[in-house]
Design a protein around this motif. Structure first.
Motif, PDB file in Angstrom:
ATOM      1  N   ALA A  96       1.922  -1.235 -22.943  1.00 23.66           N
ATOM      2  CA  ALA A  96       0.544  -1.468 -23.350  1.00 23.66           C
ATOM      3  C   ALA A  96      -0.382  -0.474 -22.665  1.00 23.66           C
ATOM      4  O   ALA A  96      -0.232  -0.202 -21.470  1.00 23.66           O
ATOM      5  N   PRO A  97      -1.374   0.072 -23.383  1.00 20.56           N
ATOM      6  CA  PRO A  97      -2.361   0.939 -22.729  1.00 20.56           C
ATOM      7  C   PRO A  97      -3.022   0.267 -21.529  1.00 20.56           C
ATOM      8  O   PRO A  97      -3.386   0.929 -20.561  1.00 20.56           O
ATOM      9  N   GLU A  98      -3.151  -1.076 -21.585  1.00 20.90           N
ATOM     10  CA  GLU A  98      -3.759  -1.817 -20.481  1.00 20.90           C
ATOM     11  C   GLU A  98      -2.968  -1.655 -19.180  1.00 20.90           C
ATOM     12  O   GLU A  98      -3.520  -1.767 -18.089  1.00 20.90           O
ATOM     13  N   LEU A  99      -1.666  -1.383 -19.310  1.00 21.04           N
ATOM     14  CA  LEU A  99      -0.834  -1.267 -18.107  1.00 21.04           C
ATOM     15  C   LEU A  99      -1.334  -0.140 -17.212  1.00 21.04           C
ATOM     16  O   LEU A  99      -1.340  -0.264 -15.986  1.00 21.04           O
ATOM     17  N   VAL A 100      -1.739   0.981 -17.790  1.00 16.26           N
ATOM     18  CA  VAL A 100      -2.241   2.109 -17.002  1.00 16.26           C
ATOM     19  C   VAL A 100      -3.455   1.682 -16.186  1.00 16.26           C
ATOM     20  O   VAL A 100      -3.537   1.937 -14.977  1.00 16.26           O
ATOM     21  N   ALA A 101      -4.411   1.022 -16.843  1.00 18.55           N
ATOM     22  CA  ALA A 101      -5.636   0.595 -16.152  1.00 18.55           C
ATOM     23  C   ALA A 101      -5.324  -0.424 -15.069  1.00 18.55           C
ATOM     24  O   ALA A 101      -5.929  -0.411 -13.982  1.00 18.55           O
ATOM     25  N   THR A 102      -4.361  -1.306 -15.339  1.00 17.17           N
ATOM     26  CA  THR A 102      -4.005  -2.331 -14.349  1.00 17.17           C
ATOM     27  C   THR A 102      -3.367  -1.697 -13.117  1.00 17.17           C
ATOM     28  O   THR A 102      -3.647  -2.102 -11.983  1.00 17.17           O
ATOM     29  N   ILE A 103      -2.521  -0.699 -13.317  1.00 16.10           N
ATOM     30  CA  ILE A 103      -1.906  -0.004 -12.185  1.00 16.10           C
ATOM     31  C   ILE A 103      -2.981   0.646 -11.319  1.00 16.10           C
ATOM     32  O   ILE A 103      -2.975   0.531 -10.090  1.00 16.10           O
ATOM     33  N   LYS A 104      -3.924   1.330 -11.963  1.00 19.46           N
ATOM     34  CA  LYS A 104      -4.986   2.000 -11.196  1.00 19.46           C
ATOM     35  C   LYS A 104      -5.874   1.000 -10.459  1.00 19.46           C
ATOM     36  O   LYS A 104      -6.377   1.280  -9.368  1.00 19.46           O
ATOM     37  N   LYS A 105      -6.036  -0.186 -11.031  1.00 24.11           N
ATOM     38  CA  LYS A 105      -6.852  -1.211 -10.388  1.00 24.11           C
ATOM     39  C   LYS A 105      -6.128  -1.819  -9.186  1.00 24.11           C
ATOM     40  O   LYS A 105      -6.701  -1.980  -8.107  1.00 24.11           O
ATOM     41  N   ARG A 106      -4.843  -2.162  -9.370  1.00 22.95           N
ATOM     42  CA  ARG A 106      -4.074  -2.810  -8.303  1.00 22.95           C
ATOM     43  C   ARG A 106      -3.698  -1.820  -7.191  1.00 22.95           C
ATOM     44  O   ARG A 106      -3.702  -2.158  -6.017  1.00 22.95           O
ATOM     45  N   PHE A 107      -3.319  -0.603  -7.602  1.00 23.72           N
ATOM     46  CA  PHE A 107      -2.860   0.411  -6.645  1.00 23.72           C
ATOM     47  C   PHE A 107      -3.655   1.693  -6.876  1.00 23.72           C
ATOM     48  O   PHE A 107      -3.185   2.606  -7.578  1.00 23.72           O
ATOM     49  N   PRO A 108      -4.863   1.799  -6.322  1.00 26.59           N
ATOM     50  CA  PRO A 108      -5.734   2.954  -6.598  1.00 26.59           C
ATOM     51  C   PRO A 108      -5.091   4.300  -6.277  1.00 26.59           C
ATOM     52  O   PRO A 108      -5.412   5.309  -6.913  1.00 26.59           O
ATOM     53  N   SER A 110       0.810  -1.225   0.000  1.00 30.85           N
ATOM     54  CA  SER A 110       0.000   0.000   0.000  1.00 30.85           C
ATOM     55  C   SER A 110       0.837   1.266   0.000  1.00 30.85           C
ATOM     56  O   SER A 110       0.312   2.355  -0.235  1.00 30.85           O
ATOM     57  N   SER A 111       2.138   1.144   0.256  1.00 29.49           N
ATOM     58  CA  SER A 111       2.991   2.341   0.250  1.00 29.49           C
ATOM     59  C   SER A 111       3.256   2.855  -1.163  1.00 29.49           C
ATOM     60  O   SER A 111       3.719   3.995  -1.338  1.00 29.49           O
ATOM     61  N   ILE A 112       2.993   2.042  -2.191  1.00 24.57           N
ATOM     62  CA  ILE A 112       3.312   2.432  -3.575  1.00 24.57           C
ATOM     63  C   ILE A 112       2.430   3.592  -4.023  1.00 24.57           C
ATOM     64  O   ILE A 112       1.202   3.497  -4.020  1.00 24.57           O
ATOM     65  N   LEU A 113       3.083   4.680  -4.395  1.00 27.08           N
ATOM     66  CA  LEU A 113       2.378   5.888  -4.838  1.00 27.08           C
ATOM     67  C   LEU A 113       2.651   6.222  -6.300  1.00 27.08           C
ATOM     68  O   LEU A 113       1.974   7.075  -6.878  1.00 27.08           O
ATOM     69  N   ALA A 114       3.662   5.594  -6.878  1.00 27.74           N
ATOM     70  CA  ALA A 114       3.994   5.883  -8.272  1.00 27.74           C
ATOM     71  C   ALA A 114       4.574   4.636  -8.918  1.00 27.74           C
ATOM     72  O   ALA A 114       5.385   3.933  -8.311  1.00 27.74           O
ATOM     73  N   VAL A 115       4.142   4.373 -10.140  1.00 22.16           N
ATOM     74  CA  VAL A 115       4.708   3.308 -10.961  1.00 22.16           C
ATOM     75  C   VAL A 115       5.123   3.970 -12.267  1.00 22.16           C
ATOM     76  O   VAL A 115       4.275   4.328 -13.092  1.00 22.16           O
TER      77      VAL A 115
END
Length: 581
Positions: free
Chosen positions: A358-370, A345-350
């Motif tokens: 892949a464009p999907e990577l952005v959506a996956t980051i927001k899903k895993r680490f809101p 939960s400490s992750i604030l930036a990827v």
């Protein structure tokens, strides 16, 4: 609109935000003037030299700066080590302004000490690739005319048989050495001067030796990755290296203005932590991570070798806030089967760059680490890393873009005839910035080809949209030509990435007797996922013209081969395919 409702996004255009941040007298002010004989935009309020930043870092005191396994180095200890080693270089090895000092080792705590010590006495810090063979190391050391090299034992073993051919090399200083005696008067032990990292806080605070140093003095020689031909040493000034992180800071502040918010003031009680998965010798590792971290008082945690499974407990224990490097590393963390066993939960930036994502990577980051902010950018060794950055809502809205430049950076897209193309058209990307290098060390021929009146001719095919956002299309030299039709590898790779089973992908040309080339692909799937070659070809065919669909797809379990800078080694992948007829 309700009083507490979020303002409409974007609250202002890119141009308006850039202008607001560039106002005179502000830390990110932009002016126009002549730098090294070229009229360009620059940052008049920038710190004058990297030595200035090193001295200023004392203010961070007992905060932890560097972590490697059981070694922890505070800012105070790092400052003492840098000042101490600067005197060692000056007094023991007679390093003078303009002399080249090579740093060649893994991401050990000794790396930043040697780097900043050399910079602080006016030497040209010359990082080299720790993956290089002995022959490649000999080439780099000869090309740069290195006077002193600071290495680890593995590097020295590769160098040993080449020492006789390195007449300019007066001294080799080995860090983390286990042998006491090398029986060579040119070889010295780093710890004999400095001690171990955990003892650096006990070193005498000597301060730095006096030196006359200015913004346009030479600072670094950073070698290009050399995926084809000999690596070239890109020569940068103190101004150029410092301008890199001001480019990034402008893009980050611009994100808040685009939201309708004021950029937040730094919180003196907050310390962010980066898990560094890329080498310090890469422009991103040193210019975009190490130096800004020193400036902000944040923390860098290094690993002996990147391993997503071993990274997870480190993220939890060190409260890592930033991960990334290249897209494949982000995917490895996001998709690791043990991910849910740890508190991430400490992750604030990827953040990542250096490869298509892949464009999907952005959506996956927001899903895993809101709470995490995804980020992508573009830059190269010749631009001292960051030239554009795409973060926050801009990235969500334009997931295939590398971002828009700050005001100090000028981009243009040029036709083969040299004409500047309008928005939307594909051509070769040129970049003009105070962060650009001066040229290539001892390579006037290559310098004349790449550096033209302040512009870097990048070799990237790209387009710009009406708002100035950069969209990379491909490397000009890597583009495939099938029967006279241009095929941009990145376009096919993005279609492959769009399949939910694909974690990493690379497109290469397969020699063809009649067509010249056909499209081949090598793919790594996500853990636990499966897809057949026919299914994946059909997926690409649903998005692209038939001639762009890979005729053959190879699957492999292990990550795709990359050099230390994160670039996929396409020659190695091409060897997997037989010529077709």
């Amino acid at each position: 609109m309700a009083a507490d409702a979020a303002p409409a996004w974007p609250a202002m255009t890119i141009a308006q935000a850039n202008e607001m941040l560039a106002q005179p007298g502000t830390p990110l002010a932009v002016a126009e003037g002549e730098i090294n004989g070229v009229t360009m935009r620059y940052y008049p309020e920038a710190p004058p030299t990297l030595r200035f930043l090193v001295e200023a870092s004392q203010a961070h005191g007992e905060r932890t700066f560097l972590v490697y396994e059981n070694e922890r180095v505070t800012f105070n200890a790092h400052w003492r080590a840098v000042s101490h080693f600067a005197h060692v270089l000056k007094s023991e090895f007679n390093v003078q302004k303009g002399d080249r000092v090579a740093i060649i080792m893994r991401n050990y705590p000794q790396w930043p000490v040697a780097f900043f010590a050399a910079l602080s006495i006016g030497a040209i810090a010359t990082p080299m690739n720790s993956w290089w063979t002995g022959e490649e190391l000999e080439y780099g050391l000869q090309n740069a005319g290195v006077k002193v090299a600071v290495v680890d034992p593995q590097i020295f073993e590769r160098m040993r048989e080449h020492m006789s051919g390195l007449s300019d090399l007066e001294a080799v200083i080995i860090a983390r050495e286990t042998e006491e005696e090398r029986n060579n008067p040119r070889v010295h032990n780093f710890e004999s001067f400095m001690g171990e990292p955990n003892s650096w806080a006990d070193l005498e605070n000597k301060g730095l030796p006096e030196i006359d140093l200015g913004p346009d003095d030479d600072a670094t020689i950073m070698y290009t990755s050399g995926t084809t031909g000999k690596p070239k040493g890109a020569l940068a000034t103190h101004r150029a290296v410092i301008s890199n992180f001001l480019n990034s800071m402008t893009c980050q502040a611009r994100m808040f203005l685009r939201r309708g918010e004021q950029p937040p003031e730094p919180d003196p009680n907050e310390q962010r932590a980066t898990l560094l998965s890329i080498p310090f010798f890469h422009a991103t590792g040193s210019f975009a991570v190490l130096i800004p971290t020193l400036l902000r008082g944040d923390k860098i945690v290094s690993m002996y070798k990147w391993d997503a499974g071993k990274a997870l407990p480190i993220i939890e224990a060190e409260k890592i806030s930033t991960i990334g490097g290249v897209p494949a590393i982000a995917w490895q963390v996001l998709e690791h089967p043990d991910r849910d066993k740890y508190d991430l939960s400490s992750i604030l930036a990827v953040s990542y760059g250096g490869a298509p994502s892949a464009p999907e990577l952005v959506a996956t980051i927001k899903k895993r680490f809101p709470e995490a902010m995804p980020g992508n950018g573009w830059g190269m060794t010749e631009t001292c890393a960051t030239a554009t950055l795409n973060i926050g809502e801009d990235y969500v809205h334009r997931p295939t873009s590398a971002g828009a430049p700050p005001k100090a950076v000028e981009l243009k897209v040029v036709s083969p005839d040299g004409d500047t193309l309008p928005p939307g058209e594909v051509g070769e990307l040129w970049c003009k910035s105070p962060a650009n290098c001066k040229g290539y060390w001892n390579r006037p021929d290559a310098t004349a080809e790449t550096f033209k009146d302040g512009w870097v001719v990048t070799g990237d095919l790209a387009r710009l949209d009406e708002d100035g956002f950069l969209f990379l299309v491909d490397r000009a030299k890597d583009m495939l030509i099938r029967g006279g039709e241009n095929i941009y590898c990145i376009e096919v790779e993005n279609a492959l990435y769009d399949h939910p089973a694909v974690m990493d992908a690379s497109v290469v040309g397969i020699p063809h007797k009649v067509l010249g080339e056909e499209v081949g692909a090598v793919v790594q799937l996500k853990p636990g996922k499966s897809v057949t070659q026919d299914e994946l070809r059909a997926h690409v065919a649903s998005q692209l013209a038939a001639f762009k669909v890979p005729v053959e797809i190879k699957f492999q379990d292990e990550p795709l081969p990359r050099n230390a800078n994160g670039k996929i080694l396409k020659p190695a992948l091409r060897e997997q395919f037989a010529p077709r007829s």
